[in-house]
Write an enzyme that holds these catalytic residues in place. Structure first.
Site, PDB file in Angstrom:
ATOM      1  N   GLU A  84       0.823  -1.211   0.000  1.00  0.00           N
ATOM      2  CA  GLU A  84       0.000   0.000   0.000  1.00  0.00           C
ATOM      3  C   GLU A  84       0.856   1.260   0.000  1.00  0.00           C
ATOM      4  O   GLU A  84       0.598   2.208  -0.744  1.00  0.00           O
ATOM      5  CB  GLU A  84      -0.924  -0.022   1.224  1.00  0.00           C
ATOM      6  CG  GLU A  84      -1.700   1.265   1.471  1.00  0.00           C
ATOM      7  CD  GLU A  84      -2.699   1.603   0.382  1.00  0.00           C
ATOM      8  OE1 GLU A  84      -3.212   2.736   0.383  1.00  0.00           O
ATOM      9  OE2 GLU A  84      -2.976   0.738  -0.482  1.00  0.00           O
TER      10      GLU A  84
ATOM     11  N   HIS B 229       2.656   2.035  -3.288  1.00  0.00           N
ATOM     12  CA  HIS B 229       1.686   2.622  -4.217  1.00  0.00           C
ATOM     13  C   HIS B 229       1.457   4.097  -3.902  1.00  0.00           C
ATOM     14  O   HIS B 229       1.407   4.944  -4.814  1.00  0.00           O
ATOM     15  CB  HIS B 229       0.361   1.850  -4.126  1.00  0.00           C
ATOM     16  CG  HIS B 229      -0.741   2.442  -4.934  1.00  0.00           C
ATOM     17  ND1 HIS B 229      -0.660   2.650  -6.284  1.00  0.00           N
ATOM     18  CD2 HIS B 229      -1.980   2.886  -4.569  1.00  0.00           C
ATOM     19  CE1 HIS B 229      -1.779   3.186  -6.733  1.00  0.00           C
ATOM     20  NE2 HIS B 229      -2.591   3.352  -5.710  1.00  0.00           N
TER      21      HIS B 229
ATOM     22  N   HIS C  33     -11.671   5.103  -7.966  1.00  0.00           N
ATOM     23  CA  HIS C  33     -10.221   5.289  -7.869  1.00  0.00           C
ATOM     24  C   HIS C  33      -9.527   4.686  -9.090  1.00  0.00           C
ATOM     25  O   HIS C  33      -8.590   5.271  -9.646  1.00  0.00           O
ATOM     26  CB  HIS C  33      -9.718   4.626  -6.585  1.00  0.00           C
ATOM     27  CG  HIS C  33      -8.357   5.073  -6.171  1.00  0.00           C
ATOM     28  ND1 HIS C  33      -7.954   6.387  -6.182  1.00  0.00           N
ATOM     29  CD2 HIS C  33      -7.281   4.363  -5.725  1.00  0.00           C
ATOM     30  CE1 HIS C  33      -6.706   6.485  -5.760  1.00  0.00           C
ATOM     31  NE2 HIS C  33      -6.261   5.261  -5.488  1.00  0.00           N
TER      32      HIS C  33
ATOM     33  N   HIS D 127     -19.677  -8.584 -17.025  1.00  0.00           N
ATOM     34  CA  HIS D 127     -18.334  -8.232 -17.500  1.00  0.00           C
ATOM     35  C   HIS D 127     -17.941  -9.097 -18.697  1.00  0.00           C
ATOM     36  O   HIS D 127     -17.326  -8.607 -19.650  1.00  0.00           O
ATOM     37  CB  HIS D 127     -17.324  -8.409 -16.365  1.00  0.00           C
ATOM     38  CG  HIS D 127     -15.926  -7.993 -16.721  1.00  0.00           C
ATOM     39  ND1 HIS D 127     -15.625  -6.757 -17.263  1.00  0.00           N
ATOM     40  CD2 HIS D 127     -14.740  -8.647 -16.629  1.00  0.00           C
ATOM     41  CE1 HIS D 127     -14.332  -6.667 -17.466  1.00  0.00           C
ATOM     42  NE2 HIS D 127     -13.762  -7.801 -17.100  1.00  0.00           N
TER      43      HIS D 127
ATOM     44  N   HIS E  36      -3.599  -7.862 -17.003  1.00  0.00           N
ATOM     45  CA  HIS E  36      -4.929  -7.589 -17.557  1.00  0.00           C
ATOM     46  C   HIS E  36      -5.277  -6.110 -17.378  1.00  0.00           C
ATOM     47  O   HIS E  36      -5.868  -5.481 -18.260  1.00  0.00           O
ATOM     48  CB  HIS E  36      -5.956  -8.473 -16.855  1.00  0.00           C
ATOM     49  CG  HIS E  36      -7.270  -8.568 -17.561  1.00  0.00           C
ATOM     50  ND1 HIS E  36      -7.392  -8.920 -18.887  1.00  0.00           N
ATOM     51  CD2 HIS E  36      -8.539  -8.361 -17.120  1.00  0.00           C
ATOM     52  CE1 HIS E  36      -8.672  -8.937 -19.226  1.00  0.00           C
ATOM     53  NE2 HIS E  36      -9.382  -8.581 -18.176  1.00  0.00           N
TER      54      HIS E  36
END
Length: 343
Positions: free
Chosen positions: A70, A73, A139, A254, A315
């Site tokens: 975290e 990032h 986000h 999806h 992906h």
């Protein structure tokens, strides 16, 4: 200026990859506070630091590995925000400089600065609202929006240099396809949002068979609460709050979105490749089609191999590449090499 934008563009790609890695390693709440981590600018690792952190945040057990995911990032995202602020400042300076012979864009850099500021707020809410799906998806979309606008800024700044090389980037017979390319951007944006909704609701493995979902999946479909943007209050949304049938509905949506997106983008890329005469447009269409094939392969691999981390991160990154190639194609189809692109 061009180097600044290019550096920020590459950094934005890294940030998106790190964001996906953080989400997929379930490290979104690796730090229960923001912008610090258990009150520190790094991660508690010593026994004394861990004891103090768990005393201050008794609801959250310290996991240094997740906390580092975290915080790394956050470090990269913060660096990107500072770099974008520099770009906005330099853009204003260059725009109003009397010695500058080029009218550099000013609205776009300021727009990117506003978005990245809001993106920081979404990062905070991701933690304070305990991974609420709409915030997590927002986000993700904010990161993609930042990346795409930086790329558009790079294209605009780079346009004059390209034009002076004498390459004609627009073909009159292909300009009508620019509208289809814009539709493609809209469809791809919706599909990326669906992917973000699937991930934020932990629905990626709700269907584990191909080409269709396992069992009597049609009877499991339930759209009533599957796409509620404001969920019921939960202590935490980590690992999901929806029932199995609702997650199946999201996953199936999806998949159908992927079919629609893949078919449209394949048609667009092949049609433009066959009709274009300019190498630049042909190459961009080829890149778009190649990335589309890779993305479909990665999507199938996510199901076939039970969501391996590297494949899942790839992906996300290839989705970003798809969007950038589609933006480049749209830009070239709409561009008139005789016009100034700095207005």
């Amino acid at each position: 200026m061009r180097r600044l934008v290019l550096t920020s563009l590459l950094l934005a790609i890294v940030v998106i990859g790190l964001g996906a890695y953080t989400r997929l390693t379930h490290a979104g709440l690796g730090c229960p506070d923001w912008p610090t981590c258990y009150g520190l600018i790094d991660v508690p690792e010593t026994s004394i630091q861990i004891a103090a952190a768990e005393q201050a945040f008794p609801e959250r057990h310290v996991e240094p590995a997740k906390a580092w995911n975290e915080m790394i990032h956050r470090y990269f995202a913060g660096s990107l925000g500072l770099l974008i602020a520099v770009i906005a400042f330099v853009s204003i300076k260059l725009r109003f400089s009397k010695s500058s012979k080029v009218r550099y864009p000013i609205f776009l850099p300021l727009c990117i600065l506003g978005i990245v500021t809001f993106q920081a707020a979404l990062g905070m809410w991701t933690v304070t609202l305990k991974l609420m799906p709409i915030v997590v998806m927002g986000h993700l979309l904010g990161g993609f929006t930042t990346l795409c606008l930086l790329f558009l800024l790079y294209l605009r700044i780079n346009a004059r240099r390209i034009n002076t090389q004498g390459e004609k980037l627009a073909e009159s017979q292909l300009k009508k396809y620019s509208s289809y390319a814009l539709i493609g951007i809209t469809i791809l944006t919706a599909q990326i949002a669906l992917g973000g909704w699937t991930s934020s609701n932990y629905a990626a493995m709700s269907c584990v068979e191909l080409p269709i979902c396992q069992g009597d999946w049609l009877s499991d479909l339930s759209f009533e609460q599957s796409f509620d943007l404001i969920p019921p209050n939960q202590e935490s949304y980590e690992f999901g709050h929806l029932a199995h049938n609702e997650r199946v509905t999201i996953h199936v949506s999806h998949r159908f979105g992927a079919i629609i997106t893949g078919a449209f983008l394949a048609w667009l890329a092949i049609t433009i490749f066959l009709k274009a005469k300019t190498p630049s447009i042909k190459n961009t269409a080829t890149i778009l089609l190649s990335l589309l094939v890779i993305q479909i392969s990665l999507g199938v691999s996510n199901i076939w191999f039970s969501l391996p981390l590297k494949v899942a991160v790839a992906h996300n990154l290839v989705a970003a590449g798809l969007m950038l190639s589609l933006i480049a194609l749209t830009y070239k189809l709409r561009q008139n090499s005789e016009e100034s692109l700095y207005e």
